[in-house]
Design a protein around this motif. Structure first.
Motif, PDB file in Angstrom:
ATOM      1  N   VAL A  71      36.093  24.991   1.794  1.00 33.23           N
ATOM      2  CA  VAL A  71      37.054  25.759   1.010  1.00 33.23           C
ATOM      3  C   VAL A  71      37.981  26.503   1.960  1.00 33.23           C
ATOM      4  O   VAL A  71      37.650  26.761   3.117  1.00 33.23           O
ATOM      5  CB  VAL A  71      36.333  26.774   0.086  1.00 33.23           C
ATOM      6  N   SER A  72      39.144  26.834   1.459  1.00 35.47           N
ATOM      7  CA  SER A  72      40.096  27.611   2.260  1.00 35.47           C
ATOM      8  C   SER A  72      39.629  29.063   2.328  1.00 35.47           C
ATOM      9  O   SER A  72      39.162  29.632   1.331  1.00 35.47           O
ATOM     10  CB  SER A  72      41.478  27.529   1.622  1.00 35.47           C
ATOM     11  N   TYR A  73      39.742  29.651   3.522  1.00 25.30           N
ATOM     12  CA  TYR A  73      39.258  31.027   3.698  1.00 25.30           C
ATOM     13  C   TYR A  73      39.956  31.632   4.908  1.00 25.30           C
ATOM     14  O   TYR A  73      39.715  31.237   6.045  1.00 25.30           O
ATOM     15  CB  TYR A  73      37.737  31.008   3.911  1.00 25.30           C
ATOM     16  N   GLU A  74      40.844  32.567   4.662  1.00 21.87           N
ATOM     17  CA  GLU A  74      41.554  33.205   5.767  1.00 21.87           C
ATOM     18  C   GLU A  74      40.597  34.120   6.535  1.00 21.87           C
ATOM     19  O   GLU A  74      39.693  34.713   5.959  1.00 21.87           O
ATOM     20  CB  GLU A  74      42.737  34.016   5.221  1.00 21.87           C
ATOM     21  N   ASN A  79      39.311  24.396   6.628  1.00 17.44           N
ATOM     22  CA  ASN A  79      38.384  24.722   5.557  1.00 17.44           C
ATOM     23  C   ASN A  79      37.032  25.102   6.149  1.00 17.44           C
ATOM     24  O   ASN A  79      36.651  24.612   7.227  1.00 17.44           O
ATOM     25  CB  ASN A  79      38.208  23.530   4.619  1.00 17.44           C
ATOM     26  N   LYS A  85      31.115  30.432   4.264  1.00 14.95           N
ATOM     27  CA  LYS A  85      31.678  31.442   3.360  1.00 14.95           C
ATOM     28  C   LYS A  85      30.628  32.499   3.029  1.00 14.95           C
ATOM     29  O   LYS A  85      30.915  33.706   3.014  1.00 14.95           O
ATOM     30  CB  LYS A  85      32.185  30.776   2.083  1.00 14.95           C
ATOM     31  N   GLU A  89      30.843  36.503   3.939  1.00 12.13           N
ATOM     32  CA  GLU A  89      30.710  37.517   2.892  1.00 12.13           C
ATOM     33  C   GLU A  89      29.539  38.455   3.186  1.00 12.13           C
ATOM     34  O   GLU A  89      29.635  39.677   2.987  1.00 12.13           O
ATOM     35  CB  GLU A  89      30.530  36.839   1.534  1.00 12.13           C
TER      36      GLU A  89
END
Length: 282
Positions: A71-74, A79, A85, A89
């Motif tokens: 997934v995209s995550y700045e 990705n 991710k 988090e």
């Protein structure tokens, strides 16, 4: 989410390492990114685990078989896997739990080694996690040379910075209990028992915004800290100013070095006063 400059470089390294496997950033790429960052505790990690790069590189090769498109995550340019991710988090949650405002390499490593995700656990299987965490993710003692130290030019704006006086004791302890709990109160009491109180405070009118002190923890000479700024006023230079007011007085007293005990935001002290992490014994 704010990240330290070192963390941003680590992420950039991880992006590059992911290019060599399945193009998606996994937790193993973050660990490789840390090993590629040859500064501070990252250098110490390399020195203590010279074979870690080869071990992680081999495990990274297995990721080629996964179907995770990510997934995209700045601020990642590629990705990232769902497991990555989750790590980011959880690292952010650790940062908040420690009442810090910049995510650093220690938060990431702690999040990786505390992960319950099967794929992440397989990456760190068999590694000396407790030792790695002590190097990268634990508060570290730092040292500042005061031999050639000079007070930098500091702009205080509308905030008042001054030495604490006896009549500040009650309000300062109340501030500390509210912002940081009870852990530092004995050290603060030590400071107010001294003829020359080694505590500086920052105020907006009569409201305390922050404090810093030295020679108060176990009454040890040459030991800087504790220091704290109210969470709502961080990144405004208050901690920086309080730090240098203490260092300047320590220099005037005649100390050649200042030891910063159990520093959390290492990069802050590295930039603010050229502090260096004291290596842990192997």
């Amino acid at each position: 989410m704010k990240l330290t400059e070192r963390t941003l470089r680590i992420i950039k390294n991880a992006d590059k390492e992911a290019e060599k496997t399945n193009k998606v950033v996994h937790p193993v790429h973050l660990l490789l990114g840390i090993l590629l960052e040859r500064t501070s505790v990252c250098t110490e990690l390399n020195n203590n685990f010279p074979n870690l790069w080869d071990i992680l590189n081999e495990r990274a090769k297995d990721i080629k078989l996964t179907n995770d498109k990510g997934v995209s995550y700045e601020p990642f340019t590629r990705n990232i896997a769902i497991s990555t991710k989750q790590v980011m988090e959880n690292a952010s949650n650790l940062m908040k739990r420690y009442k810090q405002i910049y995510l650093n390499e220690g938060h990431i490593v702690e999040a990786i080694f505390s992960s319950e995700d099967y794929s992440t656990k397989s990456i760190i299987d068999g590694l000396d996690g407790s030792r790695i965490l002590k190097i990268v993710a634990s508060p570290r003692d730092m040292i500042v040379s005061l031999r050639s130290y000079s007070l930098p030019d500091i702009r205080t704006n509308k905030i008042t910075f001054r030495k604490a006086e006896q009549n500040d004791a009650i309000s300062l302890k109340k501030f500390i209990k509210k912002e940081f709990g009870y852990g530092w109160l004995d050290s603060i009491d030590n400071g107010f028992l001294k003829d020359r109180i080694p505590i500086f405070i920052a105020l907006d009118d009569k409201t305390i915004l922050g404090f810093a002190c030295f020679d108060v923890v176990r009454n040890k000479k040459g030991l800087f800290g504790p220091m704290g700024t109210t969470h709502s006023k961080r990144v405004q230079g208050i901690g920086y100013t309080l730090l240098h007011m203490c260092l300047n007085e320590m220099k005037e007293i005649g100390y050649e070095y200042a030891v910063i005990g159990e520093a959390g935001p290492l990069e802050f002290y590295e930039k603010a006063c050229n502090a260096v992490v004291i290596p842990k014994p192997i």
